[in-house]
Design an enzyme around this catalytic site. Structure first.
Site, mmCIF file in Angstrom:
data_model
loop_
_atom_site.group_PDB
_atom_site.id
_atom_site.type_symbol
_atom_site.label_atom_id
_atom_site.label_comp_id
_atom_site.label_asym_id
_atom_site.label_seq_id
_atom_site.Cartn_x
_atom_site.Cartn_y
_atom_site.Cartn_z
ATOM 1 N N GLY A 119 97.853 -18.188 44.609
ATOM 2 C CA GLY A 119 97.514 -18.311 46.025
ATOM 3 C C GLY A 119 97.069 -19.683 46.489
ATOM 4 O O GLY A 119 97.162 -19.997 47.668
ATOM 5 N N ARG B 113 104.224 -16.117 51.228
ATOM 6 C CA ARG B 113 103.438 -17.291 50.817
ATOM 7 C C ARG B 113 103.865 -18.543 51.578
ATOM 8 O O ARG B 113 103.104 -19.475 51.744
ATOM 9 C CB ARG B 113 103.618 -17.559 49.317
ATOM 10 C CG ARG B 113 103.020 -16.514 48.399
ATOM 11 C CD ARG B 113 102.998 -17.050 46.973
ATOM 12 N NE ARG B 113 102.783 -16.015 45.978
ATOM 13 C CZ ARG B 113 101.591 -15.545 45.622
ATOM 14 N NH1 ARG B 113 100.506 -16.024 46.169
ATOM 15 N NH2 ARG B 113 101.472 -14.604 44.707
ATOM 16 N N LYS C 287 85.696 -14.314 52.656
ATOM 17 C CA LYS C 287 85.539 -13.014 53.322
ATOM 18 C C LYS C 287 84.214 -12.416 52.847
ATOM 19 O O LYS C 287 84.207 -11.517 51.998
ATOM 20 C CB LYS C 287 86.681 -12.102 52.856
ATOM 21 C CG LYS C 287 87.656 -11.673 53.917
ATOM 22 C CD LYS C 287 88.466 -10.495 53.404
ATOM 23 C CE LYS C 287 89.873 -10.856 53.085
ATOM 24 N NZ LYS C 287 90.685 -9.698 52.624
ATOM 25 N N ASP D 198 92.131 -19.806 46.749
ATOM 26 C CA ASP D 198 92.695 -19.449 48.047
ATOM 27 C C ASP D 198 91.669 -18.712 48.900
ATOM 28 O O ASP D 198 91.450 -19.041 50.051
ATOM 29 C CB ASP D 198 93.990 -18.617 47.886
ATOM 30 C CG ASP D 198 93.830 -17.366 47.018
ATOM 31 O OD1 ASP D 198 92.760 -17.173 46.400
ATOM 32 O OD2 ASP D 198 94.789 -16.571 46.947
ATOM 33 N N ASP E 234 99.894 -14.080 49.546
ATOM 34 C CA ASP E 234 101.043 -13.166 49.552
ATOM 35 C C ASP E 234 100.666 -11.734 49.852
ATOM 36 O O ASP E 234 99.502 -11.340 49.788
ATOM 37 C CB ASP E 234 101.702 -13.174 48.166
ATOM 38 C CG ASP E 234 100.886 -12.380 47.150
ATOM 39 O OD1 ASP E 234 99.672 -12.637 47.026
ATOM 40 O OD2 ASP E 234 101.453 -11.488 46.485
ATOM 41 N N PHE F 33 93.401 -8.296 55.856
ATOM 42 C CA PHE F 33 94.272 -8.760 54.777
ATOM 43 C C PHE F 33 95.200 -9.826 55.343
ATOM 44 O O PHE F 33 96.024 -9.551 56.213
ATOM 45 C CB PHE F 33 95.065 -7.617 54.147
ATOM 46 C CG PHE F 33 95.717 -8.036 52.862
ATOM 47 C CD1 PHE F 33 95.024 -7.973 51.659
ATOM 48 C CD2 PHE F 33 97.012 -8.542 52.855
ATOM 49 C CE1 PHE F 33 95.604 -8.397 50.479
ATOM 50 C CE2 PHE F 33 97.606 -8.964 51.673
ATOM 51 C CZ PHE F 33 96.897 -8.886 50.488
ATOM 52 N N VAL F 34 95.052 -11.039 54.835
ATOM 53 C CA VAL F 34 95.801 -12.169 55.400
ATOM 54 C C VAL F 34 96.896 -12.653 54.458
ATOM 55 O O VAL F 34 96.785 -12.526 53.234
ATOM 56 C CB VAL F 34 94.851 -13.331 55.761
ATOM 57 C CG1 VAL F 34 93.998 -12.978 56.964
ATOM 58 C CG2 VAL F 34 93.975 -13.732 54.577
ATOM 59 N N ASP G 208 86.898 -13.099 47.961
ATOM 60 C CA ASP G 208 86.885 -11.777 48.576
ATOM 61 C C ASP G 208 85.730 -10.976 47.972
ATOM 62 O O ASP G 208 84.593 -11.100 48.411
ATOM 63 C CB ASP G 208 88.255 -11.138 48.317
ATOM 64 C CG ASP G 208 88.448 -9.801 48.991
ATOM 65 O OD1 ASP G 208 87.839 -9.573 50.034
ATOM 66 O OD2 ASP G 208 89.226 -8.983 48.472
HETATM 67 P P1 5GP Z 1 88.301 -11.608 44.588
HETATM 68 O O1 5GP Z 1 88.259 -10.203 45.125
HETATM 69 O O2 5GP Z 1 88.198 -11.621 43.097
HETATM 70 O O3 5GP Z 1 87.241 -12.482 45.248
HETATM 71 O O4 5GP Z 1 89.697 -12.225 44.984
HETATM 72 C C1 5GP Z 1 90.810 -12.042 44.146
HETATM 73 C C2 5GP Z 1 92.090 -12.442 44.774
HETATM 74 O O5 5GP Z 1 92.490 -11.410 45.658
HETATM 75 C C3 5GP Z 1 92.140 -13.704 45.611
HETATM 76 O O6 5GP Z 1 92.210 -14.890 44.864
HETATM 77 C C4 5GP Z 1 93.423 -13.436 46.387
HETATM 78 O O7 5GP Z 1 94.544 -13.848 45.626
HETATM 79 C C5 5GP Z 1 93.406 -11.934 46.567
HETATM 80 N N1 5GP Z 1 92.983 -11.610 47.945
HETATM 81 C C6 5GP Z 1 91.789 -11.250 48.399
HETATM 82 N N2 5GP Z 1 91.813 -11.049 49.735
HETATM 83 C C7 5GP Z 1 93.082 -11.309 50.121
HETATM 84 C C8 5GP Z 1 93.761 -11.308 51.385
HETATM 85 O O8 5GP Z 1 93.219 -11.035 52.467
HETATM 86 N N3 5GP Z 1 95.080 -11.626 51.353
HETATM 87 C C9 5GP Z 1 95.758 -11.943 50.213
HETATM 88 N N4 5GP Z 1 97.047 -12.260 50.302
HETATM 89 N N5 5GP Z 1 95.143 -11.982 49.008
HETATM 90 C C10 5GP Z 1 93.820 -11.663 48.978
#
Ligand code: 5GP
Length: 166
Positions: A36, A156, A122, A91, A150, A143-144, A94
């Protein structure tokens, strides 16, 4: 569309100015988290004025149905980071599980410092207390896609950041 490519470009430049000012002429190892971050990394690095080395790392997260999501490494760094100033390039933060995992994992390798720059944050979805040092944009729980992010490996290549239609 949530954030236009013009706004993204402006903000990425600002982040690069701030990061460049803080590192000065100290060499920095940029560690992009695949996949990402690849567009963010490419844009950011061209505005940095400190000497840089580029590395990539890959992770996979299994959030599943259990409460404790697990993160697994799918690609490791090519070279050691001992004694280096490391800047993780994410990227989006979350739940925070990926960033938390990477910060701890890389800290065990003896870098001089580890900081993180995240294109997006987020905070409402956090499951673990973790914070990036530099953040491009804070967004709501949507969800972006686009600008490297992606859905099912698609979108992407969109220049703008968009919200995936339900
Ligand atoms: P985490 O939940 O571990 O902080 O994030 C893990 C991964 O989930 C991020 O690096 C990203 O690739 C994916 N992710 C989280 N939120 C989003 C979103 O809104 N859109 C997309 N495309 N990927 C997301």
């Amino acid at each position: 569309m949530l954030i236009s490519s013009a706004d993204i470009n402006r903000r990425v430049k600002e982040l690069a100015v701030q990061i460049s000012a803080e590192y000065g002429q100290r060499p920095v190892v940029l560690v992009g988290v695949l996949k990402g971050s690849f567009i963010f990394m490419a844009d950011l690095v061209r505005h940095l004025t400190c000497p840089v080395r580029i590395e990539f790392i890959g992770t996979k997260s299994y959030s599943g149905s259990s409460s404790s999501g697990e993160v697994q490494l799918t690609k490791d760094l090519d070279k050691p980071i001992q004694g280096e100033d490391v800047l993780l390039v994410e990227d989006i933060v979350d739940t925070g599980l990926t960033l938390n995992y990477l910060q701890h994992m890389l800290a065990q390798r003896g870098p001089l410092s580890i900081r993180t720059v995240a294109f997006l944050d987020k905070p409402s979805r956090r499951r673990i207390e973790v914070q990036a040092d530099y953040v491009g944009f804070v967004i709501e729980d949507r969800f972006v896609v686009g600008y490297g992010l992606d859905f099912d490996q698609k979108y992407r290549n969109l220049s703008d950041l968009c919200v995936l239609a339900a």
